[in-house]
Design a protein around this motif. Sequence first.
Motif, PDB file in Angstrom:
ATOM      1  N   LEU A 243      -2.725   2.910  51.134  1.00 54.10           N
ATOM      2  CA  LEU A 243      -2.565   3.533  49.826  1.00 54.10           C
ATOM      3  C   LEU A 243      -1.964   2.576  48.807  1.00 54.10           C
ATOM      4  N   GLU A 244      -0.983   1.789  49.215  1.00 54.93           N
ATOM      5  CA  GLU A 244      -0.352   0.853  48.280  1.00 54.93           C
ATOM      6  C   GLU A 244      -1.382  -0.103  47.686  1.00 54.93           C
ATOM      7  N   GLN A 245      -2.253  -0.654  48.532  1.00 58.20           N
ATOM      8  CA  GLN A 245      -3.296  -1.548  48.033  1.00 58.20           C
ATOM      9  C   GLN A 245      -4.325  -0.779  47.203  1.00 58.20           C
ATOM     10  N   SER A 246      -4.613   0.456  47.605  1.00 59.55           N
ATOM     11  CA  SER A 246      -5.552   1.289  46.848  1.00 59.55           C
ATOM     12  C   SER A 246      -5.058   1.531  45.432  1.00 59.55           C
ATOM     13  N   LEU A 247      -3.767   1.758  45.278  1.00 62.38           N
ATOM     14  CA  LEU A 247      -3.203   1.984  43.946  1.00 62.38           C
ATOM     15  C   LEU A 247      -3.375   0.747  43.060  1.00 62.38           C
ATOM     16  N   ILE A 248      -3.174  -0.417  43.637  1.00 61.60           N
ATOM     17  CA  ILE A 248      -3.363  -1.657  42.864  1.00 61.60           C
ATOM     18  C   ILE A 248      -4.828  -1.806  42.466  1.00 61.60           C
ATOM     19  N   LEU A 249      -5.732  -1.552  43.411  1.00 64.26           N
ATOM     20  CA  LEU A 249      -7.164  -1.624  43.101  1.00 64.26           C
ATOM     21  C   LEU A 249      -7.520  -0.649  41.986  1.00 64.26           C
ATOM     22  N   CYS A 250      -7.014   0.576  42.066  1.00 64.64           N
ATOM     23  CA  CYS A 250      -7.347   1.587  41.057  1.00 64.64           C
ATOM     24  C   CYS A 250      -6.824   1.200  39.682  1.00 64.64           C
ATOM     25  N   HIS A 251      -5.643   0.611  39.618  1.00 66.07           N
ATOM     26  CA  HIS A 251      -5.131   0.121  38.334  1.00 66.07           C
ATOM     27  C   HIS A 251      -6.072  -0.936  37.759  1.00 66.07           C
ATOM     28  N   LYS A 252      -6.542  -1.848  38.611  1.00 66.93           N
ATOM     29  CA  LYS A 252      -7.465  -2.892  38.150  1.00 66.93           C
ATOM     30  C   LYS A 252      -8.775  -2.280  37.673  1.00 66.93           C
ATOM     31  N   LEU A 253      -9.285  -1.307  38.408  1.00 67.38           N
ATOM     32  CA  LEU A 253     -10.530  -0.653  38.007  1.00 67.38           C
ATOM     33  C   LEU A 253     -10.356   0.088  36.684  1.00 67.38           C
ATOM     34  N   LYS A 254      -9.215   0.720  36.512  1.00 64.99           N
ATOM     35  CA  LYS A 254      -8.951   1.418  35.251  1.00 64.99           C
ATOM     36  C   LYS A 254      -8.973   0.439  34.079  1.00 64.99           C
ATOM     37  N   GLU A 255      -8.396  -0.734  34.261  1.00 67.27           N
ATOM     38  CA  GLU A 255      -8.401  -1.757  33.210  1.00 67.27           C
ATOM     39  C   GLU A 255      -9.816  -2.176  32.844  1.00 67.27           C
ATOM     40  N   LEU A 256     -10.738  -2.118  33.818  1.00 66.28           N
ATOM     41  CA  LEU A 256     -12.126  -2.520  33.579  1.00 66.28           C
ATOM     42  C   LEU A 256     -12.969  -1.387  32.996  1.00 66.28           C
ATOM     43  N   GLY A 257     -12.391  -0.180  32.893  1.00 68.05           N
ATOM     44  CA  GLY A 257     -13.128   0.939  32.304  1.00 68.05           C
ATOM     45  C   GLY A 257     -13.696   1.922  33.297  1.00 68.05           C
ATOM     46  N   CYS A 258     -13.158   1.962  34.522  1.00 63.35           N
ATOM     47  CA  CYS A 258     -13.640   2.913  35.525  1.00 63.35           C
ATOM     48  C   CYS A 258     -13.351   4.336  35.056  1.00 63.35           C
ATOM     49  N   ASP A 259     -14.313   5.228  35.232  1.00 59.91           N
ATOM     50  CA  ASP A 259     -14.198   6.590  34.712  1.00 59.91           C
ATOM     51  C   ASP A 259     -13.604   7.583  35.702  1.00 59.91           C
ATOM     52  N   TYR A 260     -13.640   7.294  36.992  1.00 59.86           N
ATOM     53  CA  TYR A 260     -13.032   8.186  37.978  1.00 59.86           C
ATOM     54  C   TYR A 260     -12.954   7.473  39.319  1.00 59.86           C
ATOM     55  N   ILE A 261     -12.124   8.034  40.221  1.00 68.00           N
ATOM     56  CA  ILE A 261     -12.024   7.550  41.590  1.00 68.00           C
ATOM     57  C   ILE A 261     -12.301   8.710  42.545  1.00 68.00           C
ATOM     58  N   HIS A 262     -13.210   8.492  43.465  1.00 68.11           N
ATOM     59  CA  HIS A 262     -13.560   9.467  44.496  1.00 68.11           C
ATOM     60  C   HIS A 262     -12.808   9.049  45.752  1.00 68.11           C
ATOM     61  N   VAL A 263     -11.834   9.865  46.185  1.00 71.09           N
ATOM     62  CA  VAL A 263     -10.848   9.421  47.165  1.00 71.09           C
ATOM     63  C   VAL A 263     -11.141   9.977  48.553  1.00 71.09           C
ATOM     64  N   SER A 264     -11.602   9.110  49.441  1.00 70.90           N
ATOM     65  CA  SER A 264     -11.816   9.448  50.835  1.00 70.90           C
ATOM     66  C   SER A 264     -10.912   8.556  51.673  1.00 70.90           C
ATOM     67  N   SER A 265     -11.220   8.376  52.950  1.00 70.39           N
ATOM     68  CA  SER A 265     -10.427   7.486  53.795  1.00 70.39           C
ATOM     69  C   SER A 265     -11.198   7.169  55.065  1.00 70.39           C
ATOM     70  N   GLY A 266     -10.745   6.126  55.771  1.00 72.53           N
ATOM     71  CA  GLY A 266     -11.272   5.779  57.073  1.00 72.53           C
ATOM     72  C   GLY A 266     -12.647   5.148  57.071  1.00 72.53           C
ATOM     73  N   GLY A 267     -13.187   4.948  58.263  1.00 72.92           N
ATOM     74  CA  GLY A 267     -14.537   4.429  58.442  1.00 72.92           C
ATOM     75  C   GLY A 267     -14.627   2.940  58.688  1.00 72.92           C
ATOM     76  N   LEU A 268     -13.486   2.234  58.617  1.00 77.75           N
ATOM     77  CA  LEU A 268     -13.509   0.779  58.720  1.00 77.75           C
ATOM     78  C   LEU A 268     -13.318   0.292  60.154  1.00 77.75           C
ATOM     79  N   SER A 269     -12.557   1.038  60.941  1.00 79.49           N
ATOM     80  CA  SER A 269     -12.197   0.554  62.270  1.00 79.49           C
ATOM     81  C   SER A 269     -12.254   1.669  63.296  1.00 79.49           C
ATOM     82  N   VAL A 270     -12.702   1.319  64.507  1.00 80.45           N
ATOM     83  CA  VAL A 270     -12.701   2.295  65.594  1.00 80.45           C
ATOM     84  C   VAL A 270     -11.278   2.579  66.062  1.00 80.45           C
ATOM     85  N   GLN A 271     -10.306   1.815  65.602  1.00 78.95           N
ATOM     86  CA  GLN A 271      -8.913   2.027  65.973  1.00 78.95           C
ATOM     87  C   GLN A 271      -8.225   3.074  65.099  1.00 78.95           C
TER      88      GLN A 271
END
Length: 365
Positions: A243-271
């Motif tokens: 989440l901490e990294q996600s918040l930084i990413l979302c701030h950067k996207l907002k600066e670029l003009g992103c209109d919304y964030i669709h918030v899910s989770s997981g799917g990257l690792s079988v762990q």
Amino acid sequence: MSQLFTPIKLGPVTIPNRIIIAPMCQYSAIDGKTTEWHAMHLGQLAVSGAGLLIVEATAVEPEGRISPQDIGLWNNETELALSETIQGIKKYSSMPLGIQLAHAGRKASMPAPWISGPAVKPENGGWQPVAPSAIAFDSNSAQPEALTKERIDSIVASFAHSAKRADKMGFDLIEIHAAHGYLLHQFLSPISNHREDRYGGSLENRMRLTLDVFSAIRKVFPANKAVGVRISASDWVENGWDLEQSLILCHKLKELGCDYIHVSSGGLSVQQHIPVGPNYQVPFARQIKAKVGMPTIAVGLITEPEQAEAIIATGEADMVGLARGILYNPRWPWHAAAALGAQVTAPKQYWRSQPHMVKNLFSDR
């Protein structure tokens, strides 16, 4: 008054209520082209009364498909097929339409989920997957090739080219898929990204491809249309994307003009260890909404009208996304409106299905 059924603006696009039909892969395309199944599937969802329908993950190049049966938008043939599907829907539905543009990365060339087995080999219609690093997702997946800088550039260009095609077809919105362990998420997470160049290592470097793809799409997609991003807010794995990294990413996207964030989770690792239950991902949406100030879509085991209403009314998220729930009940928004004392748009051919019209059940008119 129901808050779930109030309008909301996603940048320049106004949607009539807060119910979003999330992208759901159908694994039913032929060579990237939509079929009669997609017309039937999307058609019923487009008359459901939801506020927005987002078409399933659509590959920006053939190698970006999850399976050989995924839809794509990389040439004139795939564009023509999808355009015919969409124009038929738009003839009968005024619902705003979005499309999710995606690249599967190392999770590509797999069989449809109802077919067990390993990755589809090239001789059987599969291909060589690519990824930030040569690390397979699991024992069933093919070993991916690490992307060169030239291939990364070509993928960014492919996202932009697909966005141009989506605009030409009349889509109101583009959602960039940076979730669920697919290519952009693979670059974001230190679990799957072991690169030592400008695309790996630091958080700034790992975010670079997602931000570059967003900028490339925003540059070519008209200003009167919306662009958002779907993220996995956490890998649910120690020392992974969180989440901490996600918040930084979302701030950067907002600066670029992103209109919304669709918030899910997981799917990257079988762990991953996910505490699945009703609203289990809503806290991520709440934190992003509160700390970034961008419209958010919450998704994940949101099944009841009162549950969805509470999420919106208490400010935990701005919208709710339905996926499996609306496959199970394609008229979910109708029933939610009835339960919450609201109204939705429905085809006049179906008006007499309302419970209070039962007295006219046997009328020929």
